[in-house]
Write an enzyme that holds these catalytic residues in place. Structure first.
Site, short mmCIF file in Angstrom:
data_model
loop_
_atom_site.label_atom_id
_atom_site.label_comp_id
_atom_site.label_asym_id
_atom_site.label_seq_id
_atom_site.Cartn_x
_atom_site.Cartn_y
_atom_site.Cartn_z
N ARG A 3 0.85 -1.19 0.00
CA ARG A 3 0.00 0.00 0.00
C ARG A 3 0.89 1.24 0.00
O ARG A 3 2.02 1.22 0.52
CB ARG A 3 -0.88 0.03 1.24
N HIS A 26 -8.42 -10.49 1.11
CA HIS A 26 -9.78 -10.64 0.61
C HIS A 26 -10.33 -12.00 1.01
O HIS A 26 -9.60 -13.00 1.03
CB HIS A 26 -9.81 -10.51 -0.92
N LYS A 64 -2.25 -0.85 7.79
CA LYS A 64 -3.69 -1.03 7.81
C LYS A 64 -4.10 -2.31 8.54
O LYS A 64 -5.00 -2.30 9.37
CB LYS A 64 -4.25 -1.05 6.39
#
Length: 194
Positions: free
Chosen positions: A40, A162, A64
């Site tokens: 990221r 995910h 995160k």
């Protein structure tokens, strides 16, 4: 929120890398690390020199997710990276801003994500790309890993955190690509588009 796309064309990626290498080595390394690691933008911006000096991998705790990750420093990038950090201190940020912070007057902090966004959008404009943003680098990395070998989908799901394949495919713009191909092949005329 604007949905950004990966850079799909390898020739455009190569052109961007060549352009940035000759324009601004810091921005070249930022772009290259992004498309070779899938990190990221915030994690890229917080990298310090000691995290890459004399190393083959970058080890960090993602901001995160707070998960520990390890990423290889791509061999194509290593020589330029080593030369770039040669005169830097281990404690320096890898992507330092050249400006003093307005409120504190502190110099040497990393560039801000808005600076990274502006740089990416200037490059995108030069190369005729649209829907480019800070997640473009991460999506480009994932897109090309998937295109190279669709069996990488499970790896990508884990890397992106995910829970479903459909989320990863949509994130990478592959669902849209498949829809575009299907609609393009759809024809109501007697002359079918192949």
């Amino acid at each position: 929120m604007k949905f950004v796309q990966p850079i799909r064309d390898p020739e455009i990626i190569e052109g961007i890398m060549d352009y940035l290498l000759h324009k601004n080595v810091r921005d070249y390394i930022f772009f290259s690390l992004g498309i070779y690691s899938g990190l990221r933008v915030d994690d890229l911006l917080n990298l310090r020199v000691h995290m890459v000096r004399n190393r083959t991998h970058i080890a960090l705790t993602e901001g995160k997710t707070k998960k520990n990750k390890q990423f290889i420093i791509h061999p194509d990038l290593k020589p330029v990276l080593d030369e770039y950090i040669m005169d830097m201190k281990d404690s320096d940020y890898l992507f330092p801003s050249r400006q003093k912070k307005t409120k504190s007057g502190i110099k040497g902090k990393p560039i801000h994500r808005t600076t990274a966004y502006k740089m990416l959008n200037k490059v995108a404009e030069k190369f005729g790309l649209s829907e480019i943003g800070c997640h473009t680098l991460r999506k480009t990395w994932g897109y090309h890993l998937y295109i190279q070998n669709p069996e990488n989908l499970a790896l990508l799901m884990e890397m992106f955190n995910h829970s479903k394949q459909t989320i990863t495919l949509r994130y990478l713009g592959l669902t849209q690509d498949a829809m575009d191909r299907a609609i393009t092949r759809l024809s109501y005329s007697k002359k079918r588009v192949k």
